[in-house]
Design a protein around this motif. Sequence first.
Motif, PDB file in Angstrom:
ATOM      1  N   UNK A 127      28.080  30.260  36.850  1.00 34.32           N
ATOM      2  CA  UNK A 127      27.452  29.785  38.078  1.00 34.32           C
ATOM      3  C   UNK A 127      26.290  30.726  38.376  1.00 34.32           C
ATOM      4  N   UNK A 128      25.076  30.170  38.484  1.00 33.32           N
ATOM      5  CA  UNK A 128      23.903  30.999  38.747  1.00 33.32           C
ATOM      6  C   UNK A 128      23.382  30.673  40.139  1.00 33.32           C
ATOM      7  N   UNK A 129      23.088  31.716  40.928  1.00 29.54           N
ATOM      8  CA  UNK A 129      22.545  31.527  42.265  1.00 29.54           C
ATOM      9  C   UNK A 129      21.088  31.957  42.270  1.00 29.54           C
TER      10      UNK A 129
ATOM     11  N   UNK B 139      23.033  27.193  44.209  1.00 28.94           N
ATOM     12  CA  UNK B 139      23.780  27.620  43.030  1.00 28.94           C
ATOM     13  C   UNK B 139      23.856  26.444  42.073  1.00 28.94           C
ATOM     14  N   UNK B 140      23.716  26.741  40.792  1.00 22.42           N
ATOM     15  CA  UNK B 140      23.857  25.718  39.760  1.00 22.42           C
ATOM     16  C   UNK B 140      24.943  26.198  38.804  1.00 22.42           C
TER      17      UNK B 140
ATOM     18  N   UNK C  47      28.504  24.757  43.978  1.00 24.26           N
ATOM     19  CA  UNK C  47      27.267  24.700  43.198  1.00 24.26           C
ATOM     20  C   UNK C  47      26.880  23.245  42.901  1.00 24.26           C
ATOM     21  N   UNK C  48      25.618  23.074  42.497  1.00 24.39           N
ATOM     22  CA  UNK C  48      25.158  21.766  42.044  1.00 24.39           C
ATOM     23  C   UNK C  48      25.409  21.645  40.547  1.00 24.39           C
ATOM     24  N   UNK C  49      25.904  20.508  40.063  1.00 25.36           N
ATOM     25  CA  UNK C  49      25.952  20.306  38.613  1.00 25.36           C
ATOM     26  C   UNK C  49      24.534  20.002  38.113  1.00 25.36           C
TER      27      UNK C  49
ATOM     28  N   UNK D 261      36.474  19.713  44.642  1.00 22.65           N
ATOM     29  CA  UNK D 261      35.114  20.213  44.802  1.00 22.65           C
ATOM     30  C   UNK D 261      34.747  21.111  43.623  1.00 22.65           C
ATOM     31  N   UNK D 262      33.460  21.336  43.439  1.00 23.90           N
ATOM     32  CA  UNK D 262      33.038  22.313  42.441  1.00 23.90           C
ATOM     33  C   UNK D 262      33.302  23.697  43.011  1.00 23.90           C
ATOM     34  N   UNK D 263      34.142  24.481  42.314  1.00 19.56           N
ATOM     35  CA  UNK D 263      34.462  25.811  42.821  1.00 19.56           C
ATOM     36  C   UNK D 263      34.374  26.807  41.671  1.00 19.56           C
TER      37      UNK D 263
END
Lengths: 248, 155
Positions: free
Chosen positions: B104-106, B55-56, B37-39, A180-182
């Motif tokens: 990672x930005x939320x 989150x991206x 997060x989403x890519x 998963x993306x973590x």
Amino acid sequence: MWTLFHKFGSPPWLYRLSGSILRWLLPITVVALVAGSVWGLLFTAPDFRQGNSYRIIYIHVPAAVVALAGYYVMAIAGAVSLIWRMKMADIAMRACAPIGAALTFIALVTGSIWGKPTWGTWWVWDARITSMLILLFLYLGVVALYEAYENKALAAKACAVLSLVGTVNIPIIYKSVDWWYSLHQPASIKFTGGSTIDPSMLYPLLFMILAFYALFTCALLLNMRAEILQREQRTAWVRALAGERGGN
Amino acid sequence: MHPVRKQRLWLVLFLVVFSSSAIGLMAYALRGNINLFYPPVDVAAGLAPVGQNIRVGGMVVDGSVQRSDNSLEVRFAVTDYEAVVPVVYTGILPDLFDEGQGAVAAGKLDENGVLQASEVLAKHDENYMPPEVAEALEASKSRMAEQAAGQGYGQ
């Protein structure tokens, strides 16, 4: 092979064996933990991006690795206890749980302390961290479930089932950063191919992992010995042992 | 092995396999929610909801970080090398935040596809090395790039 296996079911035999193992393993563990910490904290270079804060890796990773491995020890003891109904396996399973919980807790706390300066947060609900929290609850769950039963045979059965079902969490924790993306980065130590951590930092880390395995073994044996004495307190061999030591 | 114990062994194996597959299927079904997060490629494809907290994550695009002169506002873009998502954030960035590094930005996506971030976290990679090794690597990389460029001119 089976005779050796059945010997493990004998409390006095196991008590004596663990005593002679602890006599040399305990000092080695203490020396290794101190030496590994000094090596990792004072004699390695700072990291090119994180500076000195990465050094918490020398506690964080060994605690996490042994927390995962310790779960397998607990689950295997649980399987032996279910299949062979061996009391010493029950004791081993129950003895693993608080040690594993402590190691998981150390991994979570050091991870949190490490996360604040590097990631910018104490906690995030990513797959690795959440599955590690579930591991802590599984360990604590085994302790709670065991203590909830008056009948220790029933307690062992219930705990064995819980620990076996929980084994699914171990590969999930291990692979979570790949599946998963973590926020947590993937593993730096790789079984196949090159590790992405410089050898000068890797060797003290591997040394600390071995030291933590030794620590786990010592704690497990000490825990088991205490439980064996508790359960066998009315038997002749424990009375003889107490007479030998205390003479009351 | 005693037949009763053999039967219990099978029961134990069944328990492990059955519970593992049940939880495996659950994790597979929930995989979208387990991702932190989403890519950017998913955001570009419209898979990320607009106006909701998401989150991206990705790599901060080289040269994209612009700081405001009179406030803490920072503009940058994250990429997964397939798509790019611009991010606006007001606040203090973590120490390890840098161009060419993971972040990672939320926050919430606005109508223009800009992420209005309320939190930015640095995502560091799995490489650890002493500074001298990193410098040596950097030097050999630039040497190789020079060599490749030299060969290009020769042709």
